[in-house]
Design a protein around this motif. Sequence first.
Motif, mmCIF file in Angstrom:
data_model
loop_
_atom_site.group_PDB
_atom_site.id
_atom_site.type_symbol
_atom_site.label_atom_id
_atom_site.label_comp_id
_atom_site.label_asym_id
_atom_site.label_seq_id
_atom_site.Cartn_x
_atom_site.Cartn_y
_atom_site.Cartn_z
ATOM 1 N N MET A 1 -6.292 -63.505 17.967
ATOM 2 C CA MET A 1 -6.992 -62.773 19.034
ATOM 3 C C MET A 1 -6.010 -61.870 19.774
ATOM 4 O O MET A 1 -4.862 -62.231 20.007
ATOM 5 N N SER A 2 -6.497 -60.674 20.149
ATOM 6 C CA SER A 2 -5.640 -59.762 20.891
ATOM 7 C C SER A 2 -5.544 -60.219 22.346
ATOM 8 O O SER A 2 -6.314 -61.070 22.811
ATOM 9 N N LEU A 3 -4.608 -59.624 23.064
ATOM 10 C CA LEU A 3 -4.425 -59.972 24.469
ATOM 11 C C LEU A 3 -5.679 -59.649 25.275
ATOM 12 O O LEU A 3 -6.080 -60.406 26.160
ATOM 13 N N ILE A 4 -6.307 -58.517 24.956
ATOM 14 C CA ILE A 4 -7.523 -58.129 25.693
ATOM 15 C C ILE A 4 -8.634 -59.139 25.462
ATOM 16 O O ILE A 4 -9.324 -59.554 26.399
ATOM 17 N N GLN A 5 -8.820 -59.578 24.208
ATOM 18 C CA GLN A 5 -9.862 -60.562 23.904
ATOM 19 C C GLN A 5 -9.602 -61.882 24.619
ATOM 20 O O GLN A 5 -10.527 -62.539 25.102
ATOM 21 N N VAL A 6 -8.325 -62.283 24.685
ATOM 22 C CA VAL A 6 -7.981 -63.516 25.399
ATOM 23 C C VAL A 6 -8.335 -63.379 26.875
ATOM 24 O O VAL A 6 -8.889 -64.304 27.495
ATOM 25 N N CYS A 7 -8.039 -62.229 27.465
ATOM 26 C CA CYS A 7 -8.341 -61.998 28.884
ATOM 27 C C CYS A 7 -9.851 -62.048 29.132
ATOM 28 O O CYS A 7 -10.316 -62.644 30.115
ATOM 29 N N VAL A 8 -10.616 -61.398 28.242
ATOM 30 C CA VAL A 8 -12.076 -61.389 28.413
ATOM 31 C C VAL A 8 -12.634 -62.795 28.293
ATOM 32 O O VAL A 8 -13.456 -63.244 29.098
ATOM 33 N N LEU A 9 -12.193 -63.548 27.254
ATOM 34 C CA LEU A 9 -12.671 -64.914 27.063
ATOM 35 C C LEU A 9 -12.299 -65.791 28.250
ATOM 36 O O LEU A 9 -13.110 -66.598 28.735
ATOM 37 N N GLY A 10 -11.089 -65.622 28.748
ATOM 38 C CA GLY A 10 -10.666 -66.399 29.908
ATOM 39 C C GLY A 10 -11.483 -66.072 31.144
ATOM 40 O O GLY A 10 -11.842 -66.966 31.921
ATOM 41 N N SER A 11 -11.824 -64.787 31.331
ATOM 42 C CA SER A 11 -12.619 -64.375 32.489
ATOM 43 C C SER A 11 -14.005 -64.995 32.448
ATOM 44 O O SER A 11 -14.507 -65.527 33.441
ATOM 45 N N PHE A 12 -14.643 -64.935 31.277
ATOM 46 C CA PHE A 12 -15.982 -65.504 31.141
ATOM 47 C C PHE A 12 -15.953 -67.020 31.328
ATOM 48 O O PHE A 12 -16.851 -67.601 31.939
ATOM 49 N N SER A 13 -14.917 -67.673 30.816
ATOM 50 C CA SER A 13 -14.813 -69.133 30.955
ATOM 51 C C SER A 13 -14.638 -69.525 32.413
ATOM 52 O O SER A 13 -15.258 -70.474 32.895
ATOM 53 N N PHE A 14 -13.803 -68.765 33.120
ATOM 54 C CA PHE A 14 -13.582 -69.067 34.529
ATOM 55 C C PHE A 14 -14.861 -68.832 35.343
ATOM 56 O O PHE A 14 -15.193 -69.611 36.244
ATOM 57 N N ALA A 15 -15.594 -67.755 35.016
ATOM 58 C CA ALA A 15 -16.846 -67.469 35.713
ATOM 59 C C ALA A 15 -17.853 -68.587 35.484
ATOM 60 O O ALA A 15 -18.561 -69.010 36.408
ATOM 61 N N LEU A 16 -17.907 -69.107 34.227
ATOM 62 C CA LEU A 16 -18.822 -70.210 33.931
ATOM 63 C C LEU A 16 -18.422 -71.463 34.696
ATOM 64 O O LEU A 16 -19.279 -72.167 35.245
ATOM 65 N N PHE A 17 -17.131 -71.733 34.778
ATOM 66 C CA PHE A 17 -16.641 -72.891 35.511
ATOM 67 C C PHE A 17 -17.012 -72.800 36.995
ATOM 68 O O PHE A 17 -17.488 -73.768 37.597
ATOM 69 N N LYS A 18 -16.813 -71.624 37.601
ATOM 70 C CA LYS A 18 -17.134 -71.439 39.007
ATOM 71 C C LYS A 18 -18.638 -71.599 39.259
ATOM 72 O O LYS A 18 -19.055 -72.172 40.267
ATOM 73 N N THR A 19 -19.443 -71.118 38.318
ATOM 74 C CA THR A 19 -20.892 -71.240 38.466
ATOM 75 C C THR A 19 -21.325 -72.689 38.415
ATOM 76 O O THR A 19 -22.122 -73.153 39.241
ATOM 77 N N LEU A 20 -20.793 -73.441 37.447
ATOM 78 C CA LEU A 20 -21.148 -74.859 37.335
ATOM 79 C C LEU A 20 -20.677 -75.645 38.555
ATOM 80 O O LEU A 20 -21.387 -76.515 39.064
ATOM 81 N N ALA A 21 -19.473 -75.336 39.046
ATOM 82 C CA ALA A 21 -18.962 -76.023 40.234
ATOM 83 C C ALA A 21 -19.836 -75.736 41.446
ATOM 84 O O ALA A 21 -20.134 -76.616 42.254
ATOM 85 N N PHE A 22 -20.312 -74.485 41.537
ATOM 86 C CA PHE A 22 -21.182 -74.107 42.647
ATOM 87 C C PHE A 22 -22.489 -74.886 42.586
ATOM 88 O O PHE A 22 -22.978 -75.402 43.585
ATOM 89 N N LEU A 23 -23.060 -74.985 41.379
ATOM 90 C CA LEU A 23 -24.328 -75.687 41.218
ATOM 91 C C LEU A 23 -24.187 -77.173 41.543
ATOM 92 O O LEU A 23 -25.077 -77.778 42.142
ATOM 93 N N LEU A 24 -23.070 -77.773 41.140
ATOM 94 C CA LEU A 24 -22.877 -79.208 41.372
ATOM 95 C C LEU A 24 -22.637 -79.511 42.849
ATOM 96 O O LEU A 24 -22.992 -80.588 43.349
ATOM 97 N N ALA A 236 -9.560 -54.072 34.442
ATOM 98 C CA ALA A 236 -11.020 -53.924 34.500
ATOM 99 C C ALA A 236 -11.477 -52.850 33.526
ATOM 100 O O ALA A 236 -12.493 -53.003 32.828
ATOM 101 N N ARG A 237 -10.728 -51.752 33.454
ATOM 102 C CA ARG A 237 -11.084 -50.696 32.506
ATOM 103 C C ARG A 237 -10.880 -51.161 31.070
ATOM 104 O O ARG A 237 -11.654 -50.802 30.180
ATOM 105 N N LYS A 238 -9.850 -51.977 30.829
ATOM 106 C CA LYS A 238 -9.643 -52.514 29.481
ATOM 107 C C LYS A 238 -10.825 -53.392 29.059
ATOM 108 O O LYS A 238 -11.264 -53.351 27.905
ATOM 109 N N VAL A 239 -11.313 -54.199 29.990
ATOM 110 C CA VAL A 239 -12.487 -55.032 29.688
ATOM 111 C C VAL A 239 -13.685 -54.140 29.376
ATOM 112 O O VAL A 239 -14.441 -54.393 28.424
ATOM 113 N N LEU A 240 -13.865 -53.090 30.164
ATOM 114 C CA LEU A 240 -14.970 -52.168 29.925
ATOM 115 C C LEU A 240 -14.829 -51.482 28.573
ATOM 116 O O LEU A 240 -15.811 -51.320 27.837
ATOM 117 N N ASP A 241 -13.601 -51.071 28.225
ATOM 118 C CA ASP A 241 -13.376 -50.460 26.915
ATOM 119 C C ASP A 241 -13.773 -51.405 25.783
ATOM 120 O O ASP A 241 -14.351 -50.989 24.776
#
Length: 610
Positions: A1-24, A236-241
């Motif tokens: 995986m490229s560095l950009i893909q790792v960053c995107v995957l990490g961002s989505f994982s962290f967002a999911l974690f924060k959402t679940l923590a908020f719900l709990l 942020a622009r790299k993620v958009l790209d």
Amino acid sequence: MSLIQVCVLGSFSFALFKTLAFLLQRTHGIDLDGPNRGNWLTGNIMSLFEGGVDYCVQIAEKYGGAVRLYGPLGEIVYVSDPRALYHIVVKDQHIFEEPNQFIMSNKLVFGEGLISTIGEQHRRQRKLLNPVFSTSNMRRLLPTLHPISDRLTSILVSKLPADGSHKEIDILPWLSRCALDGVCQGILGYPSNTLSAAENDSYAEALRKIGPLIGKLMKVRSITAFVMQSCSPYWARKVLDLITVPWLPTQFMADIREMRRIVETMDSASRKAFLERKAAMEAEETSDFIDTACRDGDSMTSMMDIMLKANAVSSNTERLTDAELLGQMNVMVFAGLDTTTSALARCIYLLAQHSGAQARLRSEIRDATKILEEDGDMTSAELPFDVLMSLPFLDSIVKETLRLYPSLPVMARATSKAITLPLQFPARSRSGGYTSAVAIPEGTVTIISILAANRHQGLWGADANEWRPERWLSSPLTAPSQAQEAKCSLDGEDAVSTSRSAPVMGVKDGVRFPGVYSNMMTFLGGSRSCIGFKFAEMELKQIIATLVVRLHFSLPTEPNTQGHVKEIQWKLRAFHIPVVNPPAGDGVTPQVPLNVRLVKKDDFIWNAVV
């Protein structure tokens, strides 16, 4: 995986974690009654749109001015009570903030405009812009709309048979083009000329497409906000790209790519127009000239001109940056396009349904024009501002349409801390009893139901769900402003509870909604109310007056080849979307087909007996 893909995957994982923590961590149990939860994951919030206008109004009538709904993140409070709305949009507006995803996604699309800023920055912007939308400035801008409404009418007339018979015309695209020309010329000073052009230029095309795309991409707002807050502009622009690469095949990704193209097109064109206007203003040499121009306004032909001149004479601490000025232009044009088109289409559709009201309005405009024009020339309705805005029945039609069918039916807020929300009228509680106050936890989403508030039978009468413009004829044309109402309130507690000597529509026993426009919530209230409502009202009246005096509208009557007559239905999405029901239509494509013909002598006759 490229560095950009790792960053995107990490961002989505962290967002999911924060959402679940908020719900709990969320506490549940807001003491309000409401409809069944619905889907275990998404809740019942989408029923507001699936059920349409009737559902939005019926749940308020059944449960009261505060109703418990459910969304993906838990309980939601659906509010239409006047006292509660006063606290949400005026008194406690610093607690009921616009959701972060709304602010961040708007900033990404439109820049640093009013709908993208909060706190001190928003206050400073609002302070500069409030005088820009004064009545005197609207009076100066009305002549820029005259040729546009005349052009629309002439185009529709040219499509009609010479023998005076009717022809079915889909008026929606023509109203959209007219509204686009109006906001571009009146706000930007940019002659889009979409009514005359065979094809739209790239900027006009982008403006017409952005509204529907925003509706399609509502679900990615939270992700957008997270990326913008968590990443530097570079990343942020790299993620958009990454997510807009052309080889991702889904329609969803195609919509995101199209949104990026449209935003870039809008930014480029509006930036060019802004810089040209700014350069022209700076060439006006001395501040004395600017002061003179601000006083007489003769050289100002657009909102951009007025705003640039007002900004030039502001103090350094109050002056807006170029980025903020550009953001205001983007927001004003967007806000004035789809909402004006929707309101225009609804007004003409309702007049087509009610031939008596159409004849009465036509007669009123003709009489006003005859007084001003001794030769009786009725080729246009270029009424002066004061005459146009004071025509009683035209004013009633516009107000009644905006009350019953607000362009934006609901708005969202999120509580920044726990608060107890008082109610004017008791609402049903979980236990089946009634409550006069609701404890709302921090982080709760609150839905402002503009639709239900504008149809509140306690304030608007038992016929609140009916389109009856005559109700406004007994009410003064100019209702007291929100500031005036607030001054009359007892001990500053409730601007919704006031006393007055003369009855005003939308007020009962001193209770009213805290809206900036005629006691309704169509343009909201408080410091985040729609700042351009005076321009919108003026544009609506000018176009309607010009059309109705020359053209007669009625509903479709002729069956198609399969024997089906077109029936128009208005679907509730981000805006009200008119479609033709199956089998005569596909139920999806926005359109308003009406029978249109030239006005005849009898079309000015109406029955004065109520």
